[in-house]
Motif scaffolding. Sequence first.
Motif, PDB file in Angstrom:
ATOM      1  N   VAL A  58      17.023 -39.338  84.577  1.00 55.48           N
ATOM      2  CA  VAL A  58      18.383 -39.744  84.901  1.00 55.48           C
ATOM      3  C   VAL A  58      18.948 -40.556  83.746  1.00 55.48           C
ATOM      4  N   ARG A  59      20.186 -40.233  83.397  1.00 57.11           N
ATOM      5  CA  ARG A  59      20.837 -41.005  82.343  1.00 57.11           C
ATOM      6  C   ARG A  59      22.276 -41.260  82.756  1.00 57.11           C
ATOM      7  N   LEU A  60      22.699 -42.523  82.618  1.00 59.53           N
ATOM      8  CA  LEU A  60      24.064 -42.926  82.906  1.00 59.53           C
ATOM      9  C   LEU A  60      24.601 -43.643  81.670  1.00 59.53           C
ATOM     10  N   VAL A  61      25.691 -43.169  81.119  1.00 65.45           N
ATOM     11  CA  VAL A  61      26.226 -43.739  79.882  1.00 65.45           C
ATOM     12  C   VAL A  61      27.684 -44.109  80.096  1.00 65.45           C
ATOM     13  N   GLU A  62      27.945 -45.424  80.075  1.00 67.75           N
ATOM     14  CA  GLU A  62      29.310 -45.914  80.256  1.00 67.75           C
ATOM     15  C   GLU A  62      30.045 -45.986  78.926  1.00 67.75           C
ATOM     16  N   SER A  63      31.345 -45.861  78.990  1.00 68.32           N
ATOM     17  CA  SER A  63      32.198 -46.035  77.819  1.00 68.32           C
ATOM     18  C   SER A  63      33.586 -46.442  78.289  1.00 68.32           C
ATOM     19  N   GLY A  64      34.408 -46.884  77.331  1.00 68.61           N
ATOM     20  CA  GLY A  64      35.798 -47.189  77.646  1.00 68.61           C
ATOM     21  C   GLY A  64      36.123 -48.664  77.743  1.00 68.61           C
ATOM     22  N   GLY A  65      35.118 -49.520  77.634  1.00 71.88           N
ATOM     23  CA  GLY A  65      35.388 -50.939  77.694  1.00 71.88           C
ATOM     24  C   GLY A  65      36.108 -51.420  76.447  1.00 71.88           C
ATOM     25  N   GLY A  66      36.533 -52.665  76.485  1.00 71.08           N
ATOM     26  CA  GLY A  66      37.219 -53.246  75.332  1.00 71.08           C
ATOM     27  C   GLY A  66      37.928 -54.512  75.723  1.00 71.08           C
ATOM     28  N   MET A  67      38.825 -54.938  74.845  1.00 68.17           N
ATOM     29  CA  MET A  67      39.596 -56.145  75.090  1.00 68.17           C
ATOM     30  C   MET A  67      41.039 -55.749  75.384  1.00 68.17           C
ATOM     31  N   VAL A  68      41.613 -56.399  76.385  1.00 70.03           N
ATOM     32  CA  VAL A  68      42.978 -56.082  76.782  1.00 70.03           C
ATOM     33  C   VAL A  68      43.649 -57.372  77.240  1.00 70.03           C
ATOM     34  N   GLN A  69      44.958 -57.423  77.117  1.00 69.16           N
ATOM     35  CA  GLN A  69      45.709 -58.581  77.583  1.00 69.16           C
ATOM     36  C   GLN A  69      45.893 -58.521  79.093  1.00 69.16           C
ATOM     37  N   PRO A  70      46.107 -59.674  79.733  1.00 74.26           N
ATOM     38  CA  PRO A  70      46.388 -59.671  81.177  1.00 74.26           C
ATOM     39  C   PRO A  70      47.556 -58.748  81.507  1.00 74.26           C
ATOM     40  N   GLY A  71      47.389 -57.992  82.583  1.00 72.13           N
ATOM     41  CA  GLY A  71      48.380 -57.009  82.976  1.00 72.13           C
ATOM     42  C   GLY A  71      48.152 -55.638  82.381  1.00 72.13           C
ATOM     43  N   GLY A  72      47.218 -55.542  81.455  1.00 75.99           N
ATOM     44  CA  GLY A  72      46.938 -54.269  80.812  1.00 75.99           C
ATOM     45  C   GLY A  72      46.027 -53.371  81.638  1.00 75.99           C
ATOM     46  N   SER A  73      45.700 -52.227  81.066  1.00 76.31           N
ATOM     47  CA  SER A  73      44.889 -51.219  81.759  1.00 76.31           C
ATOM     48  C   SER A  73      43.766 -50.717  80.855  1.00 76.31           C
ATOM     49  N   LEU A  74      42.703 -50.286  81.490  1.00 76.07           N
ATOM     50  CA  LEU A  74      41.595 -49.610  80.822  1.00 76.07           C
ATOM     51  C   LEU A  74      41.054 -48.551  81.769  1.00 76.07           C
ATOM     52  N   ARG A  75      40.468 -47.513  81.197  1.00 71.70           N
ATOM     53  CA  ARG A  75      39.757 -46.525  82.017  1.00 71.70           C
ATOM     54  C   ARG A  75      38.328 -46.431  81.522  1.00 71.70           C
ATOM     55  N   LEU A  76      37.397 -46.739  82.416  1.00 71.66           N
ATOM     56  CA  LEU A  76      35.982 -46.619  82.102  1.00 71.66           C
ATOM     57  C   LEU A  76      35.488 -45.235  82.513  1.00 71.66           C
ATOM     58  N   SER A  77      34.520 -44.734  81.758  1.00 72.55           N
ATOM     59  CA  SER A  77      33.871 -43.469  82.089  1.00 72.55           C
ATOM     60  C   SER A  77      32.369 -43.685  82.186  1.00 72.55           C
ATOM     61  N   CYS A  78      31.731 -42.888  83.028  1.00 71.49           N
ATOM     62  CA  CYS A  78      30.278 -42.895  83.136  1.00 71.49           C
ATOM     63  C   CYS A  78      29.821 -41.445  83.125  1.00 71.49           C
ATOM     64  N   ALA A  79      29.206 -41.038  82.026  1.00 68.04           N
ATOM     65  CA  ALA A  79      28.694 -39.684  81.899  1.00 68.04           C
ATOM     66  C   ALA A  79      27.262 -39.657  82.412  1.00 68.04           C
ATOM     67  N   ALA A  80      26.995 -38.729  83.322  1.00 64.48           N
ATOM     68  CA  ALA A  80      25.704 -38.696  84.001  1.00 64.48           C
ATOM     69  C   ALA A  80      24.944 -37.418  83.677  1.00 64.48           C
ATOM     70  N   SER A  81      23.628 -37.510  83.703  1.00 66.08           N
ATOM     71  CA  SER A  81      22.784 -36.339  83.498  1.00 66.08           C
ATOM     72  C   SER A  81      21.421 -36.590  84.112  1.00 66.08           C
ATOM     73  N   GLY A  82      20.680 -35.488  84.331  1.00 65.64           N
ATOM     74  CA  GLY A  82      19.315 -35.613  84.821  1.00 65.64           C
ATOM     75  C   GLY A  82      19.167 -35.549  86.323  1.00 65.64           C
ATOM     76  N   PHE A  83      20.254 -35.272  87.019  1.00 63.90           N
ATOM     77  CA  PHE A  83      20.181 -35.129  88.472  1.00 63.90           C
ATOM     78  C   PHE A  83      21.355 -34.259  88.914  1.00 63.90           C
ATOM     79  N   THR A  84      21.378 -33.893  90.196  1.00 68.97           N
ATOM     80  CA  THR A  84      22.452 -33.052  90.710  1.00 68.97           C
ATOM     81  C   THR A  84      23.664 -33.920  90.995  1.00 68.97           C
ATOM     82  N   PHE A  85      24.537 -33.967  90.013  1.00 68.63           N
ATOM     83  CA  PHE A  85      25.668 -34.898  90.059  1.00 68.63           C
ATOM     84  C   PHE A  85      26.543 -34.665  91.276  1.00 68.63           C
ATOM     85  N   SER A  86      26.870 -33.420  91.555  1.00 66.80           N
ATOM     86  CA  SER A  86      27.830 -33.117  92.620  1.00 66.80           C
ATOM     87  C   SER A  86      27.327 -33.516  93.999  1.00 66.80           C
ATOM     88  N   ARG A  87      26.048 -33.769  94.122  1.00 64.42           N
ATOM     89  CA  ARG A  87      25.478 -34.138  95.425  1.00 64.42           C
ATOM     90  C   ARG A  87      25.185 -35.627  95.528  1.00 64.42           C
TER      91      ARG A  87
END
Length: 120
Positions: A1-30
């Motif tokens: 199983v592997r879980l890899v996050e990305s998308g973090g960073g620095m942002v000002q208050p009121g701002g937005s970010l989108r995090l992603s987690c790419a997964a592998s090594g298991f049946t993701f859809s289940r």
Amino acid sequence: VRLVESGGGMVQPGGSLRLSCAASGFTFSRSALSWYRQTPGKERELVATINTKDVATYYSDSVKDRFTISRDNSMNTIYLQMNNLQPEDTAVYYCYLRRTTIFSTTNDYWGQGTQVTVSS
């Protein structure tokens, strides 16, 4: 199983970010998956959970109406869209999976985390 996050960073208050987690090594859809976050000296806090049908089953009160969890089974990825970020959202964000074995035991898996910093 592997879980890899990305998308973090620095942002000002009121701002937005989108995090992603790419997964592998298991049946993701289940598999249901979650986002947690942790600040120094505190326990990890459950932020949001999504079930196999792309339905969010949990948001913490502190992020409700600001964060949205979603998934793309074709990409084996879950997302956390974070809007109107506030300084108290500053934390390391982790992707989390709990698998139940055929013996009814459970195994927990974590990604390496991605830092989100909200500061003016």
